[in-house]
Design a protein around this motif. Structure first.
Motif, PDB file in Angstrom:
ATOM      1  N   ALA A   3       0.850  -1.195   0.000  1.00 30.92           N
ATOM      2  CA  ALA A   3       0.000   0.000   0.000  1.00 30.92           C
ATOM      3  C   ALA A   3       0.879   1.234   0.000  1.00 30.92           C
ATOM      4  N   SER A   4       0.589   2.156  -0.893  1.00 29.54           N
ATOM      5  CA  SER A   4       1.353   3.397  -0.956  1.00 29.54           C
ATOM      6  C   SER A   4       0.386   4.584  -0.948  1.00 29.54           C
ATOM      7  N   GLY A   5       0.904   5.733  -0.507  1.00 29.60           N
ATOM      8  CA  GLY A   5       0.054   6.904  -0.416  1.00 29.60           C
ATOM      9  C   GLY A   5      -0.130   7.333   1.021  1.00 29.60           C
ATOM     10  N   ARG A   6      -0.739   8.487   1.207  1.00 23.55           N
ATOM     11  CA  ARG A   6      -0.849   9.072   2.532  1.00 23.55           C
ATOM     12  C   ARG A   6      -2.199   8.767   3.139  1.00 23.55           C
ATOM     13  N   THR A   7      -2.203   7.870   4.099  1.00 26.70           N
ATOM     14  CA  THR A   7      -3.413   7.587   4.847  1.00 26.70           C
ATOM     15  C   THR A   7      -3.026   6.915   6.155  1.00 26.70           C
ATOM     16  N   PHE A   8      -3.940   6.958   7.078  1.00 29.56           N
ATOM     17  CA  PHE A   8      -3.718   6.235   8.308  1.00 29.56           C
ATOM     18  C   PHE A   8      -4.304   4.835   8.140  1.00 29.56           C
ATOM     19  N   THR A   9      -3.477   3.830   8.360  1.00 26.78           N
ATOM     20  CA  THR A   9      -3.908   2.444   8.169  1.00 26.78           C
ATOM     21  C   THR A   9      -4.295   1.844   9.515  1.00 26.78           C
ATOM     22  N   TYR A  10      -5.557   1.433   9.613  1.00 28.84           N
ATOM     23  CA  TYR A  10      -6.004   0.746  10.821  1.00 28.84           C
ATOM     24  C   TYR A  10      -5.776  -0.749  10.691  1.00 28.84           C
ATOM     25  N   ALA A  11      -6.001  -1.243   9.483  1.00 33.32           N
ATOM     26  CA  ALA A  11      -5.841  -2.674   9.238  1.00 33.32           C
ATOM     27  C   ALA A  11      -5.680  -2.899   7.747  1.00 33.32           C
ATOM     28  N   MET A  12      -5.116  -4.046   7.417  1.00 37.65           N
ATOM     29  CA  MET A  12      -5.081  -4.511   6.033  1.00 37.65           C
ATOM     30  C   MET A  12      -5.649  -5.911   6.004  1.00 37.65           C
ATOM     31  N   GLY A  13      -6.325  -6.214   4.944  1.00 35.20           N
ATOM     32  CA  GLY A  13      -6.972  -7.510   4.880  1.00 35.20           C
ATOM     33  C   GLY A  13      -6.908  -8.131   3.496  1.00 35.20           C
ATOM     34  N   TRP A  14      -7.217  -9.423   3.462  1.00 35.38           N
ATOM     35  CA  TRP A  14      -7.325 -10.190   2.222  1.00 35.38           C
ATOM     36  C   TRP A  14      -8.741 -10.743   2.098  1.00 35.38           C
ATOM     37  N   PHE A  15      -9.274 -10.619   0.914  1.00 35.17           N
ATOM     38  CA  PHE A  15     -10.554 -11.220   0.554  1.00 35.17           C
ATOM     39  C   PHE A  15     -10.335 -12.037  -0.714  1.00 35.17           C
TER      40      PHE A  15
ATOM     41  N   ASN B 264      -1.047 -25.995   1.841  1.00 36.13           N
ATOM     42  CA  ASN B 264      -1.978 -27.104   1.602  1.00 36.13           C
ATOM     43  C   ASN B 264      -3.167 -26.635   0.753  1.00 36.13           C
ATOM     44  N   LEU B 265      -2.848 -26.015  -0.347  1.00 38.74           N
ATOM     45  CA  LEU B 265      -3.885 -25.437  -1.194  1.00 38.74           C
ATOM     46  C   LEU B 265      -4.818 -26.508  -1.753  1.00 38.74           C
ATOM     47  N   LYS B 266      -6.072 -26.086  -1.927  1.00 41.04           N
ATOM     48  CA  LYS B 266      -7.100 -26.974  -2.450  1.00 41.04           C
ATOM     49  C   LYS B 266      -7.721 -26.324  -3.684  1.00 41.04           C
ATOM     50  N   PRO B 267      -8.290 -27.144  -4.562  1.00 45.05           N
ATOM     51  CA  PRO B 267      -8.919 -26.553  -5.761  1.00 45.05           C
ATOM     52  C   PRO B 267      -9.969 -25.491  -5.407  1.00 45.05           C
ATOM     53  N   GLU B 268     -10.639 -25.652  -4.280  1.00 45.73           N
ATOM     54  CA  GLU B 268     -11.659 -24.664  -3.896  1.00 45.73           C
ATOM     55  C   GLU B 268     -11.061 -23.339  -3.421  1.00 45.73           C
ATOM     56  N   ASP B 269      -9.743 -23.264  -3.315  1.00 44.29           N
ATOM     57  CA  ASP B 269      -9.087 -21.987  -3.014  1.00 44.29           C
ATOM     58  C   ASP B 269      -8.915 -21.133  -4.269  1.00 44.29           C
ATOM     59  N   THR B 270      -9.238 -21.703  -5.419  1.00 38.46           N
ATOM     60  CA  THR B 270      -9.142 -20.960  -6.667  1.00 38.46           C
ATOM     61  C   THR B 270     -10.064 -19.754  -6.630  1.00 38.46           C
ATOM     62  N   ALA B 271      -9.478 -18.577  -6.858  1.00 36.65           N
ATOM     63  CA  ALA B 271     -10.231 -17.330  -6.768  1.00 36.65           C
ATOM     64  C   ALA B 271      -9.310 -16.174  -7.136  1.00 36.65           C
ATOM     65  N   VAL B 272      -9.899 -15.010  -7.293  1.00 34.94           N
ATOM     66  CA  VAL B 272      -9.121 -13.777  -7.344  1.00 34.94           C
ATOM     67  C   VAL B 272      -8.997 -13.287  -5.911  1.00 34.94           C
ATOM     68  N   TYR B 273      -7.769 -13.021  -5.509  1.00 39.98           N
ATOM     69  CA  TYR B 273      -7.500 -12.579  -4.143  1.00 39.98           C
ATOM     70  C   TYR B 273      -7.254 -11.073  -4.143  1.00 39.98           C
ATOM     71  N   TYR B 274      -7.976 -10.393  -3.272  1.00 37.10           N
ATOM     72  CA  TYR B 274      -7.908  -8.944  -3.182  1.00 37.10           C
ATOM     73  C   TYR B 274      -7.331  -8.516  -1.841  1.00 37.10           C
ATOM     74  N   CYS B 275      -6.526  -7.481  -1.900  1.00 40.05           N
ATOM     75  CA  CYS B 275      -5.992  -6.850  -0.706  1.00 40.05           C
ATOM     76  C   CYS B 275      -6.725  -5.526  -0.482  1.00 40.05           C
ATOM     77  N   ALA B 276      -6.919  -5.161   0.781  1.00 42.42           N
ATOM     78  CA  ALA B 276      -7.646  -3.938   1.083  1.00 42.42           C
ATOM     79  C   ALA B 276      -7.081  -3.259   2.318  1.00 42.42           C
ATOM     80  N   VAL B 277      -7.301  -1.949   2.378  1.00 41.29           N
ATOM     81  CA  VAL B 277      -6.820  -1.116   3.482  1.00 41.29           C
ATOM     82  C   VAL B 277      -8.020  -0.491   4.193  1.00 41.29           C
ATOM     83  N   SER B 278      -8.017  -0.592   5.510  1.00 42.01           N
ATOM     84  CA  SER B 278      -9.058   0.032   6.313  1.00 42.01           C
ATOM     85  C   SER B 278      -8.487   1.226   7.066  1.00 42.01           C
ATOM     86  N   ARG B 279      -9.219   2.328   7.071  1.00 44.22           N
ATOM     87  CA  ARG B 279      -8.775   3.537   7.747  1.00 44.22           C
ATOM     88  C   ARG B 279      -9.455   3.758   9.095  1.00 44.22           C
ATOM     89  N   ARG B 280     -10.274   2.786   9.525  1.00 47.45           N
ATOM     90  CA  ARG B 280     -11.046   3.023  10.747  1.00 47.45           C
ATOM     91  C   ARG B 280     -11.243   1.753  11.547  1.00 47.45           C
TER      92      ARG B 280
END
Length: 123
Positions: free
Chosen positions: A24-36, A84-100
């Protein structure tokens, strides 16, 4: 404005491992980062998140034990180690930043999103 970029996706065999990276780059206050993740035809679902200052970890119950989230605060980077990846783990994985302060588990807890990285697990 915050720019979020994921990398590290690709093709893996069942039982294998992959490590995703998010910067993550840029000016913000990061409360958390997550994966979906979002599989074809399914809703985007929570995978894991980390409270940025305290380091508290949050996991989807079904993934705990196989996936590990970690962070490098100095470089505004979060990682997702997937084992221990499984076929059902197939997906697009997204990263996100929370400011609160929030649950850090819901899509609308997050303010900035990356474009996603594809993970495909073959059987």
């Amino acid at each position: 404005q915050v720019h979020v970029v994921e990398s590290g996706g690709g093709l893996a065999q069942a039982g294998g491992s992959l490590r995703l990276t998010c910067v993550a780059s840029g000016r913000t206050f990061t409360y958390a980062m997550g994966w979906f993740r979002q599989a074809p035809g399914k809703e985007r679902e929570f995978v894991a998140s980390i409270h940025w200052s305290g380091g508290t970890l949050y996991y989807a119950d079904t993934l705990k034990g196989r996936f590990t989230i970690s962070r490098d605060k100095a470089n505004n980077t979060v990682y997702l180690e997937m084992n221990n990846l499984k076929p059902e783990d197939t997906a697009v994985y997204y990263c996100a930043v929370s400011r609160r302060l929030s649950t850090f588990r819901r899509r609308n807890d997050y303010d900035y999103w990356g474009q996603g990285t594809q993970v495909t697990v073959s059987s």
